[in-house]
Design a protein around this motif. Structure first.
Motif, PDB file in Angstrom:
ATOM      1  N   GLU A  87      51.951 -23.453  76.996  1.00  0.00           N
ATOM      2  CA  GLU A  87      51.764 -23.984  75.606  1.00  0.00           C
ATOM      3  C   GLU A  87      50.333 -23.821  75.111  1.00  0.00           C
ATOM      4  OE1 GLU A  87      53.966 -26.877  74.031  1.00  0.00           O
ATOM      5  OE2 GLU A  87      55.691 -26.408  74.163  1.00  0.00           O
ATOM      6  N   PHE A  88      49.388 -23.983  76.320  1.00  0.00           N
ATOM      7  CA  PHE A  88      48.125 -23.906  76.313  1.00  0.00           C
ATOM      8  C   PHE A  88      47.352 -22.963  76.021  1.00  0.00           C
ATOM      9  CE2 PHE A  88      49.199 -21.949  80.236  1.00  0.00           C
ATOM     10  CZ  PHE A  88      47.819 -20.673  80.170  1.00  0.00           C
ATOM     11  N   MET A  89      48.106 -21.675  76.080  1.00  0.00           N
ATOM     12  CA  MET A  89      47.281 -20.859  75.015  1.00  0.00           C
ATOM     13  C   MET A  89      47.644 -20.802  73.243  1.00  0.00           C
ATOM     14  SD  MET A  89      48.615 -17.314  76.966  1.00  0.00           S
ATOM     15  CE  MET A  89      47.619 -17.052  78.980  1.00  0.00           C
ATOM     16  N   PRO A  90      46.247 -20.301  72.806  1.00  0.00           N
ATOM     17  CA  PRO A  90      45.897 -20.023  71.791  1.00  0.00           C
ATOM     18  C   PRO A  90      47.385 -18.727  71.769  1.00  0.00           C
ATOM     19  CG  PRO A  90      44.273 -19.744  72.325  1.00  0.00           C
ATOM     20  CD  PRO A  90      45.398 -19.710  73.175  1.00  0.00           C
ATOM     21  N   GLY A  91      48.588 -18.605  70.572  1.00  0.00           N
ATOM     22  CA  GLY A  91      49.654 -18.328  70.182  1.00  0.00           C
ATOM     23  C   GLY A  91      48.655 -16.218  70.037  1.00  0.00           C
ATOM     24  N   ILE A  92      47.784 -15.941  69.892  1.00  0.00           N
ATOM     25  CA  ILE A  92      46.955 -14.491  70.168  1.00  0.00           C
ATOM     26  C   ILE A  92      46.678 -14.656  71.100  1.00  0.00           C
ATOM     27  CG2 ILE A  92      45.126 -15.508  69.589  1.00  0.00           C
ATOM     28  CD1 ILE A  92      46.301 -11.681  68.135  1.00  0.00           C
ATOM     29  N   LYS A  93      46.710 -15.074  72.314  1.00  0.00           N
ATOM     30  CA  LYS A  93      45.849 -14.798  73.568  1.00  0.00           C
ATOM     31  C   LYS A  93      47.422 -14.251  74.335  1.00  0.00           C
ATOM     32  CE  LYS A  93      41.630 -16.859  74.541  1.00  0.00           C
ATOM     33  NZ  LYS A  93      40.934 -17.833  75.144  1.00  0.00           N
ATOM     34  N   TYR A  94      48.873 -15.267  73.979  1.00  0.00           N
ATOM     35  CA  TYR A  94      49.587 -15.373  74.382  1.00  0.00           C
ATOM     36  C   TYR A  94      50.272 -13.949  74.330  1.00  0.00           C
ATOM     37  CZ  TYR A  94      55.126 -15.743  75.789  1.00  0.00           C
ATOM     38  OH  TYR A  94      55.687 -15.649  75.928  1.00  0.00           O
ATOM     39  N   LEU A  95      50.445 -13.288  72.577  1.00  0.00           N
ATOM     40  CA  LEU A  95      50.715 -12.366  72.487  1.00  0.00           C
ATOM     41  C   LEU A  95      50.109 -11.434  72.950  1.00  0.00           C
ATOM     42  CD1 LEU A  95      51.580 -12.951  68.828  1.00  0.00           C
ATOM     43  CD2 LEU A  95      52.908 -12.364  70.362  1.00  0.00           C
ATOM     44  N   ASN A  96      48.355 -11.255  73.393  1.00  0.00           N
ATOM     45  CA  ASN A  96      47.665  -9.679  74.088  1.00  0.00           C
ATOM     46  C   ASN A  96      48.767  -9.616  76.084  1.00  0.00           C
ATOM     47  OD1 ASN A  96      46.140  -8.600  72.839  1.00  0.00           O
ATOM     48  ND2 ASN A  96      45.243 -10.593  72.081  1.00  0.00           N
ATOM     49  N   ASP A 125      48.456 -18.329  61.793  1.00  0.00           N
ATOM     50  CA  ASP A 125      48.527 -20.012  63.125  1.00  0.00           C
ATOM     51  C   ASP A 125      48.500 -19.544  64.665  1.00  0.00           C
ATOM     52  OD1 ASP A 125      50.099 -22.530  61.426  1.00  0.00           O
ATOM     53  OD2 ASP A 125      51.150 -20.522  61.323  1.00  0.00           O
ATOM     54  N   LEU A 126      47.963 -18.054  64.455  1.00  0.00           N
ATOM     55  CA  LEU A 126      47.682 -17.196  66.166  1.00  0.00           C
ATOM     56  C   LEU A 126      46.469 -18.104  66.809  1.00  0.00           C
ATOM     57  CD1 LEU A 126      48.555 -13.920  65.118  1.00  0.00           C
ATOM     58  CD2 LEU A 126      49.610 -15.964  66.438  1.00  0.00           C
ATOM     59  N   ALA A 127      45.416 -18.384  66.135  1.00  0.00           N
ATOM     60  CA  ALA A 127      44.414 -19.500  66.929  1.00  0.00           C
ATOM     61  C   ALA A 127      44.262 -20.110  67.043  1.00  0.00           C
ATOM     62  CB  ALA A 127      43.221 -19.133  65.789  1.00  0.00           C
ATOM     63  N   GLN A 128      45.896 -21.067  67.063  1.00  0.00           N
ATOM     64  CA  GLN A 128      45.659 -22.208  66.791  1.00  0.00           C
ATOM     65  C   GLN A 128      46.336 -22.192  69.125  1.00  0.00           C
ATOM     66  OE1 GLN A 128      44.277 -24.622  65.824  1.00  0.00           O
ATOM     67  NE2 GLN A 128      43.902 -23.336  64.336  1.00  0.00           N
ATOM     68  N   PRO A 129      46.362 -23.401  69.202  1.00  0.00           N
ATOM     69  CA  PRO A 129      47.616 -23.716  70.726  1.00  0.00           C
ATOM     70  C   PRO A 129      49.234 -23.589  70.538  1.00  0.00           C
ATOM     71  CG  PRO A 129      46.468 -25.944  70.133  1.00  0.00           C
ATOM     72  CD  PRO A 129      45.485 -24.627  69.320  1.00  0.00           C
ATOM     73  N   ILE A 130      49.535 -22.765  71.491  1.00  0.00           N
ATOM     74  CA  ILE A 130      50.812 -23.032  71.246  1.00  0.00           C
ATOM     75  C   ILE A 130      51.913 -24.612  71.156  1.00  0.00           C
ATOM     76  CG2 ILE A 130      53.586 -22.081  72.120  1.00  0.00           C
ATOM     77  CD1 ILE A 130      51.929 -20.069  73.187  1.00  0.00           C
ATOM     78  N   SER A 131      50.733 -25.441  71.741  1.00  0.00           N
ATOM     79  CA  SER A 131      51.164 -27.131  72.018  1.00  0.00           C
ATOM     80  C   SER A 131      51.202 -27.592  70.751  1.00  0.00           C
ATOM     81  CB  SER A 131      50.518 -27.230  72.584  1.00  0.00           C
ATOM     82  OG  SER A 131      48.652 -27.592  72.266  1.00  0.00           O
ATOM     83  N   SER A 132      50.310 -26.626  69.290  1.00  0.00           N
ATOM     84  CA  SER A 132      50.540 -27.312  68.106  1.00  0.00           C
ATOM     85  C   SER A 132      51.709 -26.857  67.303  1.00  0.00           C
ATOM     86  CB  SER A 132      49.188 -27.494  67.677  1.00  0.00           C
ATOM     87  OG  SER A 132      49.075 -26.172  67.504  1.00  0.00           O
ATOM     88  N   TYR A 133      52.911 -25.483  67.762  1.00  0.00           N
ATOM     89  CA  TYR A 133      53.596 -25.167  67.368  1.00  0.00           C
ATOM     90  C   TYR A 133      54.776 -26.060  66.787  1.00  0.00           C
ATOM     91  CZ  TYR A 133      51.064 -20.385  67.580  1.00  0.00           C
ATOM     92  OH  TYR A 133      49.329 -19.682  67.215  1.00  0.00           O
ATOM     93  N   LYS A 138      57.553 -21.487  67.661  1.00  0.00           N
ATOM     94  CA  LYS A 138      57.179 -21.162  69.117  1.00  0.00           C
ATOM     95  C   LYS A 138      58.471 -19.641  68.596  1.00  0.00           C
ATOM     96  CE  LYS A 138      56.103 -25.190  70.658  1.00  0.00           C
ATOM     97  NZ  LYS A 138      56.418 -26.823  71.608  1.00  0.00           N
ATOM     98  N   GLN A 139      59.756 -20.232  68.042  1.00  0.00           N
ATOM     99  CA  GLN A 139      60.839 -19.094  68.141  1.00  0.00           C
ATOM    100  C   GLN A 139      60.144 -17.954  67.672  1.00  0.00           C
ATOM    101  OE1 GLN A 139      63.242 -19.426  69.426  1.00  0.00           O
ATOM    102  NE2 GLN A 139      64.938 -18.099  68.771  1.00  0.00           N
ATOM    103  N   LYS A 140      59.037 -18.146  66.197  1.00  0.00           N
ATOM    104  CA  LYS A 140      58.643 -16.512  65.964  1.00  0.00           C
ATOM    105  C   LYS A 140      57.795 -15.896  66.524  1.00  0.00           C
ATOM    106  CE  LYS A 140      59.181 -18.895  61.363  1.00  0.00           C
ATOM    107  NZ  LYS A 140      58.073 -18.955  60.208  1.00  0.00           N
ATOM    108  N   LEU A 141      56.739 -16.992  67.621  1.00  0.00           N
ATOM    109  CA  LEU A 141      56.132 -16.509  68.736  1.00  0.00           C
ATOM    110  C   LEU A 141      56.863 -15.406  69.316  1.00  0.00           C
ATOM    111  CD1 LEU A 141      53.168 -16.087  68.982  1.00  0.00           C
ATOM    112  CD2 LEU A 141      53.539 -17.466  70.786  1.00  0.00           C
ATOM    113  N   ALA A 142      57.914 -16.135  70.031  1.00  0.00           N
ATOM    114  CA  ALA A 142      59.160 -15.561  71.054  1.00  0.00           C
ATOM    115  C   ALA A 142      59.314 -14.348  70.582  1.00  0.00           C
ATOM    116  CB  ALA A 142      60.070 -16.443  71.240  1.00  0.00           C
TER     117      ALA A 142
END
Length: 237
Positions: A87-96, A125-133, A138-142
């Motif tokens: 959750e500390f990562m932005p969405g885009i960093k997690y996907l990468n 929303d990919l630039a935002q930290p996952i903690s804000s999702y 979060k389910q969509k990102l997963a």
């Protein structure tokens, strides 16, 4: 694509999964149905190589999850019922990060990330930290992270929980398209109407034992999947 042979897993003397055998071929979507505590999640985690099991064997694309776990895991994607993300990562960093784990080339990953993020309405929303999702985000990102390496076997535990109707429809479309390309999907759900409309096969587990499995038409006949499941639950007494 997935072959489970005589799977047994015991916790403290109690068999959570008891001599379960099931085969899912490429191109098939199989629903895994059962009451809470029936053994669905234990089975799923065994298939993914998360849990060691006491007896039996699990093959993914002809390879044993016991003896060739890395080769098996390269071919699968797993989405738990409550995704644990960094959750500390932005969405885009997690996907990468996930794309790096699976060795997906930069140009291919970017195309897939953009395509699926647009489809699920997550691009902004990919630039935002996952903690804000929210939970749904979060389910969509997963889901997007599971699709990046184009798995041959997708394993999902209650995948539609938390998704809005548009996202649920998008996921169903992706599942059908994957199977049209030869992939296989194995997922648990309590939403029996969705399973009945979406799936080619169904397996019903009760107290760790597989009690019914087959094509959707074989299992439900002229009835509904809900009726079949409720009848089986009544019979347990």
């Amino acid at each position: 694509m997935l072959k489970i042979e005589h799977l047994t897993k015991t916790y403290g003397g109690k068999k959570a999964v008891d001599d379960l055998s099931l085969t899912i071929n490429g191109g098939e979507i199989c629903a895994f149905i059962g009451h809470n505590g029936a053994g669905k999640t234990t089975t799923i985690k065994s298939v993914c190589g998360i849990l060691q099991f006491d007896a039996g064997e699990i093959y993914i694309d002809g390879m044993s999850i016991r003896t060739q776990p890395l080769e098996c895991k390269r071919r699968i994607a797993y989405i738990p019922d409550n995704p644990d993300l960094y959750e500390f990562m932005p969405g885009i960093k997690y996907l990468n990060f996930i794309a790096d784990v699976f060795g997906v080339p930069a140009d291919i990953r970017q195309e897939r990330i953009h395509r699926y993020a647009d489809l699920f309405g997550l691009t902004d929303d990919l630039a935002q930290p996952i903690s804000s999702y929210s939970h749904g985000m979060k389910q969509k990102l997963a889901i997007i992270s599971a699709l990046i390496h184009e798995p041959r076997l997708m394993i999902l535990d209650e995948p539609f929980v938390g998704l809005d109707p548009v996202a649920s429809h998008s996921l169903k479309t992706i599942m059908r398209d994957m199977c049209a390309g030869g992939a296989a999907i194995f997922f648990s759900t309590h939403v029996l109407e969705v399973a009945e409309k979406l799936c080619d096969k169904v397996a019903i587990i009760r107290r760790g034992k597989l009690v019914v499995s087959g094509t959707m038409e074989e299992v439900k006949g002229d009835s509904s999947l809900e009726s079949v499941f409720l009848e089986l639950e009544e019979d347990k007494s």
